[in-house]
Design an enzyme around this catalytic site. Structure first.
Site, PDB file in Angstrom:
ATOM      1  N   LYS A 180      -9.760  -2.657   6.729  1.00  0.00           N
ATOM      2  CA  LYS A 180      -8.616  -2.233   7.552  1.00  0.00           C
ATOM      3  C   LYS A 180      -7.787  -3.401   8.096  1.00  0.00           C
ATOM      4  CE  LYS A 180     -10.521   2.218   8.975  1.00  0.00           C
ATOM      5  NZ  LYS A 180     -10.779   3.142  10.099  1.00  0.00           N
ATOM      6  N   ASP A 224      -5.657   6.920  12.275  1.00  0.00           N
ATOM      7  CA  ASP A 224      -6.815   7.214  13.136  1.00  0.00           C
ATOM      8  C   ASP A 224      -6.320   7.569  14.545  1.00  0.00           C
ATOM      9  OD1 ASP A 224      -8.770   6.735  11.203  1.00  0.00           O
ATOM     10  OD2 ASP A 224      -8.904   4.607  11.693  1.00  0.00           O
TER      11      ASP A 224
END
Ligand code: ATR
Length: 281
Positions: free
Chosen positions: A71, A107
């Site tokens: 990420k 997210d």
């Protein structure tokens, strides 16, 4: 379900990737909406991620999800980032547009949406406690601010990591020691576990929720689906939100961008993923 030579392509990059639920999740939606599309797992080692990132649009991929440990690398490699990516320093969703790669962090949306679905519309007057200060905590904290939280009370085992997160988000984060939890919980309306404690194979999260009189307990862990923390919350009448809700909601924006359909979270989709988690499929 067959695909044609014109099928739209996307996938999820991680290392390891074998336990990812994302292929089952996106595959369910592809079948549900009858799309000519495929979403595949991409096992990419850290040293190969930059090369794969460059190659995937050339192979016709419209984008990808990115999970551990990529990420932060994805954050650095993309050409543009949305606000959530900037706020967290991490990218979990990439959309390839011609030669450009747009990085998003869904997210943040996913966790905020799991709270909204549970009836939490605003956190403006709610005392919020977050456990943990890792990568997952950053997404959760950004989501809490997006829902109007004025402050977040942060508790973490390692003080330096909590301080680093506070330095990133500023004075709205108030760092406390673990021993302060009973007092914090006595006024809290929302508790979120972002640590790996309680996950299969990890030590349990040993917290007594009794001081918490009302409100919501959310756990981003989803293996097991009902963590001991959530079981304790339900037992004493608190609302419990499991990590599968966030996982499903975070997938929605990517699916819409790559495949052109806004997918929804239905009970049958959730049931499908629960049966996979429980080893029934
Ligand atoms: P992620 O990206 O999933 O958040 P991470 O960055 O490794 O993963 O963060 C894991 C979190 O779980 C951290 O807050 C970690 O606490 P430390 O900062 O003290 O390491 C927390 N955690 C993991 N194992 C723990 C344990 N046994 N006791 C307390 N906290 C733990």
């Amino acid at each position: 379900m067959t695909i044609s030579g014109a099928a739209k392509l996307a996938g999820v990059a991680g290392w390891p990737i074998g336990h990812s639920l994302s292929p089952a999740l996106h595959g369910y939606w592809i079948a549900e909406y009858g799309l000519d599309a495929a979403y595949v797992p991409l096992a990419i080692a850290p040293e190969g991620f930059a090369d794969a990132f460059k190659a995937l649009p050339k192979l016709g991929f419209r984008g990808l999800n990115v999970t551990l440990p990529h990420k932060e690398a994805a954050f650095r490699l993309v050409d543009a980032r949305d606000d959530a990516a900037e706020a967290t320093g991490a990218v979990n969703t990439i959309v390839f547009e011609g030669v450009r790669a747009l990085g998003r962090n869904t997210d943040v949306f996913g966790f905020a949406e799991s709270l909204r679905e549970a009836g939490v519309a605003s956190l403006a007057s709610t005392a919020v406690v977050v456990l943990g200060a890792g990568g997952a905590a950053r997404g959760v904290v950004a989501a809490l601010f997006s829902l109007g939280a004025s402050h977040v009370h942060l508790v973490n085992r390692t003080a330096e990591k909590a301080e680093a997160l506070a330095a990133h988000f500023g004075a709205r984060i108030i760092v406390h020691r673990w021993a302060a939890l009973p007092k914090l919980l006595s006024t809290a309306g929302l508790l979120v576990n972002t640590t790996s404690l309680g996950m299969v194979g990890q030590p349990p999260l040993e917290i007594d929720l009794k001081p918490m009189r009302h409100g919501v307990v959310a756990d981003i862990v989803y293996r097991p689906l009902e963590t001991p923390l959530l079981a304790q919350a339900s037992k004493q009448g608190l609302k419990a939100i499991d990590g599968l809700e966030m996982l499903i909601h975070q997938a929605r924006p990517g699916f819409a961008a790559w495949f052109g359909v806004e997918p929804t979270l239905t009970a049958s989709l959730r049931g499908h993923l629960v049966s996979i988690l429980e080893g029934r499929r």
